[in-house]
Design a protein around this motif. Structure first.
Motif, short mmCIF file in Angstrom:
data_model
loop_
_atom_site.label_atom_id
_atom_site.label_comp_id
_atom_site.label_asym_id
_atom_site.label_seq_id
_atom_site.Cartn_x
_atom_site.Cartn_y
_atom_site.Cartn_z
N ALA A 227 -21.67 -37.64 23.71
CA ALA A 227 -21.13 -37.56 25.07
C ALA A 227 -21.99 -36.63 25.94
CB ALA A 227 -19.69 -37.07 25.05
N LEU A 231 -23.41 -38.12 29.28
CA LEU A 231 -22.82 -37.61 30.52
C LEU A 231 -23.86 -36.88 31.34
CD1 LEU A 231 -19.35 -36.11 29.58
CD2 LEU A 231 -19.80 -37.78 31.35
N ILE A 247 -18.39 -29.83 30.29
CA ILE A 247 -17.27 -30.09 29.38
C ILE A 247 -16.69 -28.79 28.81
CG2 ILE A 247 -16.64 -31.05 27.13
CD1 ILE A 247 -18.20 -33.48 27.74
N PHE A 266 -9.18 -34.34 31.34
CA PHE A 266 -10.41 -34.39 30.56
C PHE A 266 -10.94 -35.82 30.43
CE2 PHE A 266 -12.70 -34.32 26.54
CZ PHE A 266 -13.44 -33.18 26.66
N GLY A 267 -10.13 -36.69 29.86
CA GLY A 267 -10.55 -38.08 29.71
C GLY A 267 -10.79 -38.74 31.05
N ILE A 270 -14.10 -37.88 32.57
CA ILE A 270 -15.24 -38.56 31.93
C ILE A 270 -15.35 -39.98 32.49
CG2 ILE A 270 -16.10 -39.49 29.75
CD1 ILE A 270 -15.03 -37.05 28.37
N VAL A 271 -14.21 -40.66 32.59
CA VAL A 271 -14.22 -42.02 33.15
C VAL A 271 -14.77 -41.98 34.57
CG1 VAL A 271 -12.79 -43.96 33.85
CG2 VAL A 271 -12.28 -42.76 31.73
N CYS D 85 -13.29 -48.91 33.57
CA CYS D 85 -14.43 -48.61 32.68
C CYS D 85 -15.57 -49.60 32.78
CB CYS D 85 -13.97 -48.55 31.23
SG CYS D 85 -12.72 -47.33 30.95
N MET D 99 -19.36 -44.70 27.08
CA MET D 99 -18.80 -43.36 27.34
C MET D 99 -17.52 -43.46 28.16
SD MET D 99 -20.03 -40.76 26.08
CE MET D 99 -18.54 -39.95 25.69
N SER D 100 -17.49 -44.36 29.13
CA SER D 100 -16.28 -44.45 29.95
C SER D 100 -15.10 -44.89 29.09
CB SER D 100 -16.48 -45.40 31.13
OG SER D 100 -16.71 -46.70 30.67
N GLY D 103 -13.93 -41.93 27.22
CA GLY D 103 -13.09 -41.14 28.11
C GLY D 103 -11.70 -41.74 28.20
N LEU D 107 -8.07 -40.24 27.25
CA LEU D 107 -7.00 -40.24 28.25
C LEU D 107 -5.74 -40.91 27.70
CD1 LEU D 107 -6.14 -39.66 31.17
CD2 LEU D 107 -7.03 -41.89 31.81
#
Lengths: 299, 248, 221, 292
Positions: A227, A231, A247, A266-267, A270-271, D85, D99-100, D103, D107
């Motif tokens: 990641a 990222l 992060i 957090f998630g 990232i999205v 995504c 990666m999405s 994430g 989530l």
């Protein structure tokens, strides 16, 4: 203060872990084996200092070598497969390593104490830093010195022909082969380098946490390893550092006041980042403009 | 320079290339033509090793290379371009050539440092020359993906030349080019031949190939149906049949 | 009741310690026939082998030393295979709402020895308060309540100022205060300490009844 | 007695493998047919089951209805995942979509923990009963799961090879530009295929919840790993392969556990996977490795 130094230590080790994945990602390989290499580095380094009484640096070097050699050996069969297959193969590797240490007992008597890894109970007595009078500051400085050395080496490699060749393989394997590049050699070298770096990360991690166990080295950790560079962006090593700060610093520590909600964010973040910056926080264009800002001012 | 003996490639029941015999003399521009699906690209992939040979043999400059892995063949003196351009898009123009130039460094067993790290002066000079030859000298720091189509074609050619091959395989280099660009390409291919590199040219553009090829072979359904000078080939009845569908 | 069989979450140190180091040893010492144990991992979902081992052992007492998720999974598989020990014993970790949320029916009558349960009037009041805010002071989380109460006691007795410039002092005072603590008021009333500061506590038995934890035996009464 | 136990153990493993098969079918569809990596698939499937459980306890109704609700919710989640995504990330960047979805995985897992305080939730039995065959016991619910997997396979094969949507899906994943040229609306097709796989996922999640008897956030990671393993062993994109692989993995787990104990069990399962990857990278149903 100690808290922030501790955070710095975590960030240092995670930067190394991210960089280990960065090298492999350059060749277009998504490897979730980095957590396994880190586990090997952690156990080897800790066993050398605790059971054999080695100095830390020697232990780190050997840990890095062992992890690197393992990566090389795993690389040959694993790199026969691509894409998702490689992801799954490396997941299998990380799980095998984790479960190996889950079943691994090797204790010796030290005074009236049993020391060494003890399966599911983990490896508890890694006291190198306190025994040698290192303060948290010393440890943090030491970790970041190692990080700086590794970063400098990778930064240099990025600008060399070796770096261009790695990226070429990542871009188009057939074209790279047709330019006379030995794909297997390049990929296995990248894997080996990545394994060696992850081994150092593991050795440092074992010594600052003082207690390691199999559950530290899960698929989740391996996911974090890839990641960071994804990222942060694969155009330079600084992307990985930026992502670790984003992060570990911002999402994990900076948003602590949000309590329970932080994990949700957090998630989601990232999205969001991947939607806004699909090539990472510091993509090639950003790096170029940063260079213009800080470097030679032309015109 | 290159000799294909009884070369065959079968995909299941399909004979993509069937007992092909070719002999390309050094210093020639050798044209390979044929209708779509006649096995031209498969032949290139067999020569470069991207596909395994079903039977037959490939000999390069007297050395059999049939079973060698792709990267060994290419670093030992073959270079190629692709029908659908395959550049390293996120690398700069300079880096694209730098990567390919490594093949020469490997051949000449240059020391580790100049192979992987710095790049010796010779390499720099060679890359610059290849860039100038292709008219890309001012684009050296541009990302390959950002080049215009014609420039990408030229870059691919420059990348192939950077390795200093003995044999250059050009897979439809004129595809998508305008007449002016084709004219420039014509000149470049002649110059490449004159510099001592043997060229195997696969092309649909008849005018170009008839103008510059020293010798031409025609494929249909994986088999060679004719070979000779451009004039001989043009007059061959089997060729007319293959292209026009009728005899005569 | 003569024989006993265990069920252990092998990858969790507390679960292992509770069964191997405490229950199994004591059971043998007290003259029970220990028939062995079935093992599983923290996030296992398939318990067919383990439930069969329990059935083959046919022990009078079954002790499950695990977290609620696998405790429930194992209990459900035991029900499927018709394994019904005379007495079912669980672990403090399982004495939470989670087990009842997950498998109230199968966990019915499971007995859990614990030293955390809001049984004194003060603790009961705290539990009622927690309930008002949608929280639950169950047997498991009550431990946190007890710890906070101990700290409160020390803070009051040592006169902690909690000003920026007394920070270091306060820390030392709390440390010293905790060290000299002889007895505390906990959920079960007064708790005494041994010289090496281990708590001496009575423990009580709770059991699951109709989807709720009920105190079965309170040594204070 | 020993032999009976081993046989029962194999039987139990194969039966439980049906749950892996069911989740594996969805995974193989996403990875093999659509050529997209969706790490959030299992998390969303479990999420669908959670939502269904919550709804069914709220409004009441028979347990089997939760399967249908889960399918509906799962479809909705599929659409969300596609929009969040994939829709706005260039496909030329597979790392970004990987990666999405990671994430999204985190989530989804956190939403589950947040809404249930991480507590395991009792899942009602949808199909109960145990068949006794002499010494042997067969769980009725797992037989039902297996039947569902076969049914899902038939429906999906029909959808893929006999309907316009299926043709379009395969076209979009294999030749996106050509598909666009012949007038296929890529985004719509992609969204629809995510909805269909999401529905299957929700359905599978609910069935697995019912088979395990509980829903818990702890299900998410193992299910993801199982799904990936099944996809690979079965061969990317092969639906029958996924079913066989699911049963095989379930059996392997129980057999290794029987012989080597629970702590070593997964080492051997992973080694099995590794061997498959290296010696049979095409999966169970691949004809001999395609050389020549």
């Amino acid at each position: 203060m100690d808290f922030y130094l501790g955070l710095l230590q975590i960030m240092g080790v995670h930067t190394l872990l991210g960089l280990s994945a960065y090298v492999v990602l350059q060749t277009g390989q998504v490897s979730l084996a980095q957590a396994g290499f880190m586990a090997i580095g952690a156990y080897v380094a800790a066993m050398l200092t605790v059971l054999a009484g080695w100095p830390l640096i020697a232990a780190l070097v050997v840990a890095s070598l062992v992890a690197g050699i393992t990566a090389c050996l795993v690389g040959f069969p694993a790199l026969r497969v691509h894409g998702l297959m490689l992801v799954v193969a490396t997941i299998a590797f990380t799980e095998i390593v984790r479960l190996f240490f889950f079943n691994f007992d090797y204790q010796i008597s030290r005074g009236n104490l049993q020391v060494g890894p003890l399966g599911g109970e983990g490896f508890r007595q890694i006291r190198y830093f306190p025994e040698n009078g290192w303060t948290t500051l010393h440890v943090a400085v030491f970790i970041w010195t190692v990080v700086a050395l590794v970063m400098a080496a990778l930064w240099w490699m990025d600008r060399s022909r070796a770096g261009a060749v790695l990226r070429a393989v990542g871009e188009d394997e057939i074209a790279a082969q047709s330019c006379g590049i030995n794909l297997t050699a390049v990929k296995v070298s990248a894997m080996t380098a990545g394994g060696a770096i992850a081994g150092i990360a593991g050795g440092l991690y074992a010594h600052y946490t003082t207690h390691i166990e199999q559950s530290n080295f899960t698929i989740l950790l391996a996911t974090f390893a890839i990641a960071y560079p994804i990222l942060g962006g694969l155009s330079s090593v600084f992307g990985t550092v930026a992502a670790v700060i984003f992060i570990q610093g911002f999402l994990v520590e900076g948003l602590r006041f949000l309590g329970d909600w932080r994990n949700l964010l957090f998630g989601a973040l990232i999205v969001l980042v991947m939607n806004i910056r699909p090539s990472g926080l510091l993509d090639a264009r950003t790096m170029a403009s940063l260079r213009r800002l800080f470097g030679r001012k032309e015109g | 320079m290159l000799e294909l003996a009884n070369l065959s490639k079968h995909f299941g029941g399909v004979r993509a290339v069937d007992s092909l015999n070719l002999k390309i003399e050094p210093g020639q521009i050798f044209g390979l033509i044929g209708p779509n699906g006649s096995g031209k690209s498969t032949t290139v992939n067999l020569i470069t090793g991207l596909l395994d040979v079903t039977h037959g043999s490939i000999t390069l400059a007297g050395e059999e290379i049939t079973r060698l892995p792709t990267h060994v063949r290419l670093s030992s003196g073959i270079a190629r371009t692709f029908q659908n351009i395959r550049l390293f898009g996120q690398l700069t123009v300079w880096q694209n050539l730098w990567v390919a130039e490594n093949a020469r460094a490997q051949r000449e067993r240059t020391n580790f440092f100049s192979r992987w790290m710095g790049g010796d002066r010779g390499a720099r000079a060679r890359i610059t020359r290849a860039l100038e030859f292709s008219g890309l000298a001012d684009k050296a720091d541009e990302l390959a993906a950002n080049l215009a189509f014609g420039e990408q074609r030229r870059l691919e050619l420059a990348r192939a030349l950077a390795a200093e091959p003995k044999l250059l395989l050009l897979d439809e280099p004129a595809a998508g080019m305008n007449p002016e660009e084709i004219g420039a390409l014509d000149d470049r291919i002649r110059q490449i031949r004159d510099s001592g590199i043997t060229v195997l040219l696969i092309e649909h553009h008849m005018e170009l190939i008839m103008a510059i090829a020293d010798r031409i072979a025609v494929l249909n359904f994986g088999q060679k149906i004719a070979e000779g000078t451009p004039a001989e080939v043009q007059a061959h009845p089997a060729v007319r049949e293959a292209y026009l569908g009728t005899a005569g | 009741m003569k024989s006993i069989f265990g069920g252990v979450e092998e990858d969790f140190a507390h679960s292992r310690a509770t069964w191997y180091a405490v229950m199994k040893e004591v059971a043998a010492k007290e003259g029970f026939e220990v028939k062995g144990e079935a093992k599983w991992l923290l996030n296992d979902t398939n318990f067919t082998n383990q439930a069969r081992e329990a059935r083959r052992a046919a022990a009078d007492i079954m002790v499950i030393s695990a977290h609620p998720f696998t405790t429930c999974g194992m209990l459900k598989e035991m029900a499927r295979q018709g394994v019904a020990p005379k007495l079912l014993v669980g672990l403090t970790s399982s004495s939470s709402l989670e087990t009842l949320q997950g498998c109230a029916k199968e966990a019915e009558a499971i007995i859990i020895p614990t030293s955390f349960a809001p049984v004194t009037p003060e603790a009961q009041a705290a539990a009622d308060n927690a309930a008002k805010f949608n929280g639950s002071l169950d047997l498991h989380s009550a431990a946190a309540y007890e710890n906070v109460m101990i700290l409160k006691q020390v803070i009051e007795s040592e006169g902690i100022m909690a000003k920026p410039d007394t920070l270091q002092d306060d820390r030392n005072k709390i440390r010293a205060g905790l060290a000299k603590l002889q007895q505390t008021t906990g959920l079960l009333g007064v708790t005494k300490r041994t010289p090496d500061r281990e708590a001496i506590k009575p423990f009580l038995f709770v059991h699951a009844k109709a989807g709720k934890w009920e105190v079965l035996h309170n040594p204070l009464n | 007695m020993l032999l009976v136990d081993l046989a029962q153990s194999i039987l139990d493993g194969v039966l439980f493998g049906a749950t892996y098969a069911l989740i594996g079918i969805g995974f193989t569809l996403v990875f093999g047919v659509m050529h997209k990596i969706n790490m959030a698939y299992a998390a969303a499937s479990v999420g669908g089951a959670y939502a269904a459980l919550r709804l069914i306890t709220l409004i009441g109704g028979p347990a089997w209805a939760s399967l249908l609700i889960a399918a509906a919710v799962g479809g909705l989640f599929g659409l969300f995942i596609y929009w969040l995504c994939f829709r706005f990330i260039p496909l030329s960047n597979p790392l970004a979509t990987l990666m999405s979805t990671v994430g999204m995985f985190l989530l989804a897992e956190e939403i589950i923990v947040h809404t249930t305080d991480g507590m395991p939730q009792n899942y009602p039995v949808v199909v109960g009963g145990i068949l006794h065959l002499g010494e042997f016991m067969i769980r009725g619910d797992l037989v039902f799961v297996f039947a569902c997997a076969i049914l899902a396979m038939l429906i999906l094969l029909y959808l893929l090879y006999r309907t316009k949507l299926g043709t379009a899906t395969r076209a979009v994943s294999q030749q996106p530009i050509a598909a666009q040229l012949v007038g296929i609306r890529i985004n719509q097709v992609n969204a629809l295929t995510f909805v269909v796989t999401g529905m299957l996922g929700g359905f599978a999640g609910a069935l697995i919840g019912s088979a395990v008897g509980l829903l818990s956030p702890l299900l998410v990671v193992p299910l993801t790993i199982k799904g990936l393993i099944v996809t690979v062993i079965g061969g990317l994109g092969s639906i029958p392969g996924a079913i066989i692989a699911g049963l095989l993995v379930g059996m392997a787990e129980n057999v290794f556990q029987y012989f080597r104990g629970v702590t070593e069990r997964d080492i051997y399962v992973m080694l099995l996977l590794f061997i498959f990857l290296v010696f049979r990278p095409g999966g169970i149903f691949s004809t001999t490795v395609k050389r020549d």
